[in-house]
Design a protein around this motif. Structure first.
Motif, PDB file in Angstrom:
ATOM      1  N   VAL A  68       0.865  -1.180   0.000  1.00  0.00           N
ATOM      2  CA  VAL A  68       0.000   0.000   0.000  1.00  0.00           C
ATOM      3  C   VAL A  68       0.904   1.234   0.000  1.00  0.00           C
ATOM      4  O   VAL A  68       1.618   1.510   0.969  1.00  0.00           O
ATOM      5  N   GLY A  70       1.551   5.526  -1.510  1.00  0.00           N
ATOM      6  CA  GLY A  70       0.855   6.728  -1.930  1.00  0.00           C
ATOM      7  C   GLY A  70       1.443   7.975  -1.318  1.00  0.00           C
ATOM      8  O   GLY A  70       2.500   7.936  -0.674  1.00  0.00           O
ATOM      9  N   LYS A  76      -3.166   6.020   3.938  1.00  0.00           N
ATOM     10  CA  LYS A  76      -2.721   4.637   3.717  1.00  0.00           C
ATOM     11  C   LYS A  76      -2.864   3.787   4.982  1.00  0.00           C
ATOM     12  O   LYS A  76      -3.412   2.675   4.953  1.00  0.00           O
ATOM     13  N   ASP A 151       2.285  -1.843   4.578  1.00  0.00           N
ATOM     14  CA  ASP A 151       2.070  -0.395   4.633  1.00  0.00           C
ATOM     15  C   ASP A 151       3.417   0.305   4.447  1.00  0.00           C
ATOM     16  O   ASP A 151       4.318   0.186   5.285  1.00  0.00           O
ATOM     17  N   ASP A 154       5.453   7.323   2.909  1.00  0.00           N
ATOM     18  CA  ASP A 154       4.978   8.243   1.866  1.00  0.00           C
ATOM     19  C   ASP A 154       5.993   8.331   0.729  1.00  0.00           C
ATOM     20  O   ASP A 154       7.198   8.505   0.965  1.00  0.00           O
ATOM     21  N   VAL A 179      -2.721   4.444  -3.167  1.00  0.00           N
ATOM     22  CA  VAL A 179      -3.730   5.270  -2.501  1.00  0.00           C
ATOM     23  C   VAL A 179      -3.488   6.745  -2.800  1.00  0.00           C
ATOM     24  O   VAL A 179      -2.382   7.261  -2.619  1.00  0.00           O
ATOM     25  N   ASP A 209      -9.104   7.685  -2.148  1.00  0.00           N
ATOM     26  CA  ASP A 209      -9.478   7.741  -0.728  1.00  0.00           C
ATOM     27  C   ASP A 209      -9.982   9.140  -0.363  1.00  0.00           C
ATOM     28  O   ASP A 209      -9.743  10.118  -1.061  1.00  0.00           O
TER      29      ASP A 209
END
Length: 582
Positions: A68, A70, A76, A151, A154, A179, A209
């Motif tokens: 994940v 983004g 996230k 996860d 950034d 995301v 999102d």
């Protein structure tokens, strides 16, 4: 998803390991145009091979890893917690947030994520830390077997190590769960990553999102068009409405139900899961092979640059060696102090005049004419030593200056000069000391030559008259005028002195022996001068050697990449034949 063919046997694994080794050998240490970009590309490729491609190929049946990723503030961590159904990763309230990435998996899949598997350089831990070099493993039975969710930091973090880690983790993903938000979906940085995904055929799903309900239709339609125009039209697009997380930091289950259902279906369908893995893995291998040729080209440029720098330094010092040879053989040294001390030793005037006209019959009278004494021979030796040392220093300085000027004309040479602790444009600090030792060692060698040649003549009147030192001095004088390149007044002064030296030696040893002695002394001097200058040149050649560039590295990398391509094409051909016959 397109079920692309994939080679999972030993030949491909061996080829990829060799590709990694070839990339590691293709060093790009020089600062030439484009080097920084290719250096980063090479590092990313090695990381992806080690973090994902090779381990994944060795464990093709491992759970599908969805990373994940983004932009900052896209939600996230909240999304991951909501998908898992409990808080497993801490959202970054304060930016930038530095913490270890979190990988959530089913308890029965724990063995697939050991230290020797994917992302082997990240230490495995079981708790939340602020160490980005660690990977926190969380087992949860709410994650279906066959799936793991990671996860990542950034991708646009202000902390460089967060950005680097995010890119590394995405490169190790079977599936990108990318995301973004209604406010930031058009940002440049995310689209840079999505462009890479399209180029590598990476399996991607997009999560829009934190989207207000009234904006979902408009924003989702625009985002879908952007995805299609960038080669990602087949990527699933999910929307998550803007909402307030509960006390546990989770969104309402309905908000993430569509994403959860899709992930669970992938985990439950082994064929679909395998198709995703193969798509991403094959795309990664194809991309690595293609980019390897660009790195090989950059490596070739570096090899050529090193060769130019080496040739520049070689020429400067080869010219210095040739110049010293010329000046120490054409009578240049038989001037000034050397000439004065030599004339004191052998005498001048009537003797030299007579030699010019009646060398033959005077040979036997030379013994009585020479008035040199041992201390006068020593003075000649000292003068020769000083003159030769000065000559060596002059040309060592000149070679250093020329080599530096040549290197200054190249950006790569400028960087190497700047990194040197010494001024390479001057002779080394200890050059004079080494030159003095070299000259003394050569003079000692000349003395030994004379001593050995006169071993059976030491009782003769002629040998006793001159002594070993005197004859050695005469031999040095002969060596310094061995090319016969003297002109004008030099013939009568330095040239005459050299002729007298030769006749002195011939009177003791004979013509042939003198020629042999002079040739051996000349050869020994040239050898020592060359060794001395090559030691100086090493200040330029050693830094080049230390770069670790191998001349065959570029071609070896191309060969390794072609081998990977050959196996891919063979696999595709076999898959095509199988599809035709089935």
């Amino acid at each position: 998803m397109t079920d692309t063919p994939m080679v999972t046997d030993t030949p491909m694994l061996t080829a990829l390991i060799r590709l990694r080794g070839s990339l590691q050998a293709a060093a790009l240490p020089l600062e030439v145009p484009g080097a920084a970009e290719q250096r980063q590309s090479r590092s990313e490729m090695i990381d992806q091979l080690e973090d994902y491609v090779i381990p994944r190929l060795m464990t093709i049946d491992a759970p599908l890893l969805a990373v994940v990723g983004g932009s900052t503030g896209a939600g996230k961590s909240t999304l991951v917690n909501s998908l898992v159904g409990r808080r497993v990763t801490e959202p970054g309230v304060l930016r930038p947030t530095t913490r270890s990435p979190v990988l959530v998996h089913h308890p029965d899949d724990a063995t697939w994520f050991g230290q020797d598997r994917l992302l082997p350089d990240l230490e495995r831990i079981d708790r939340q830390t602020n160490d980005p070099a660690a990977l926190q493993l969380v087992a949860s039975d709410t994650i279906p077997q066959g799936l793991a969710i990671l996860d990542a930091p950034d991708i646009d973090s202000v902390e460089e190590r967060n950005r680097t880690l995010a890119a590394q983790l995405l490169a190790a993903a079977d599936l990108w769960l990318f995301v973004t938000s209604a406010a930031r979906y058009a940002d440049q940085v995310p689209w840079g990553f999505l462009k890479q995904a399209a180029e590598r055929s990476t399996a991607v799903a997009i999560v829009l999102d934190r989207t207000p309900p009234e904006a979902v239709e408009t924003v989702a339609a625009h985002l879908a068009r952007m995805l299609a125009s960038r080669g990602l039209k087949d990527s699933p697009l999910f929307t998550v409405h803007e909402g307030v997380p509960d006390e546990a930091g989770l969104l309402p289950p309905a908000y993430v139900a569509e994403i959860r259902t899709w992930l669970e279906s992938l985990a439950a369908d082994s064929d679909a899961r395998t198709a995703v893995v193969k798509q991403t893995l094959e795309g990664a291998i194809r991309n690595l092979s293609r980019r390897s040729h660009t790195v090989a080209d950059a490596c070739g440029v570096q090899i050529e640059a090193v060769q130019r720098l080496r040739e520049d330094a070689d020429k400067a010092y080869d010219d210095a060696i040739a110049a010293v040879h010329q000046a120490s053989a054409d009578g240049t040294l038989l001037r000034g102090e050397v000439l004065a001390r030599w004339q004191e030793f052998v005498g001048t005037g009537e003797l030299l005049k007579s030699l010019e006209n009646r060398v033959g019959w005077l040979r036997d009278r030379i013994v009585n004419a020479v008035k040199g004494k041992p201390q006068q021979a020593e003075r000649v030796t000292v003068a020769v030593e000083s003159g030769l040392e000065t000559l060596l220093l002059e040309h060592a300085e000149g070679a250093a200056e020329r080599a530096k000027a040549s290197w200054q004309s190249h950006a790569s040479g400028q960087a190497l000069l700047a990194s040197s602790p010494d001024d390479l444009g001057r002779a080394s600090r200890d050059f004079r000391r080494h030159a003095e030792r070299m000259v003394r060692d050569w003079q000692h060698g000349v003395l030994e030559l004379v001593r050995q040649e006169g071993a059976d003549k030491r009782t003769s009147a002629r040998f006793l008259a001159y002594g070993v030192n005197g004859l050695a001095v005469a031999l040095m004088v002969v060596v310094f005028a061995s090319t016969g390149g003297l002109i004008g007044a030099e013939i009568g002064i330095a040239g005459g002195s050299a002729v007298l030296g030769q006749k002195l030696l011939e009177a003791v040893f004979g013509d042939q022996a003198v020629r042999t002695l002079a040739a051996r002394a000349r050869k020994d001097l040239d050898r020592r001068v060359r060794e001395l200058m090559l030691r100086e040149r090493a200040r330029y050649s050693d830094p080049l050697e230390a770069l670790g560039l191998e001349s065959a590295a570029a071609e070896q990398l191309r060969t390794a990449a072609r081998r990977v391509d050959d196996l891919r094409f063979a696999s595709a051909h076999r898959a095509g034949e199988h599809g035709t016959t089935s």
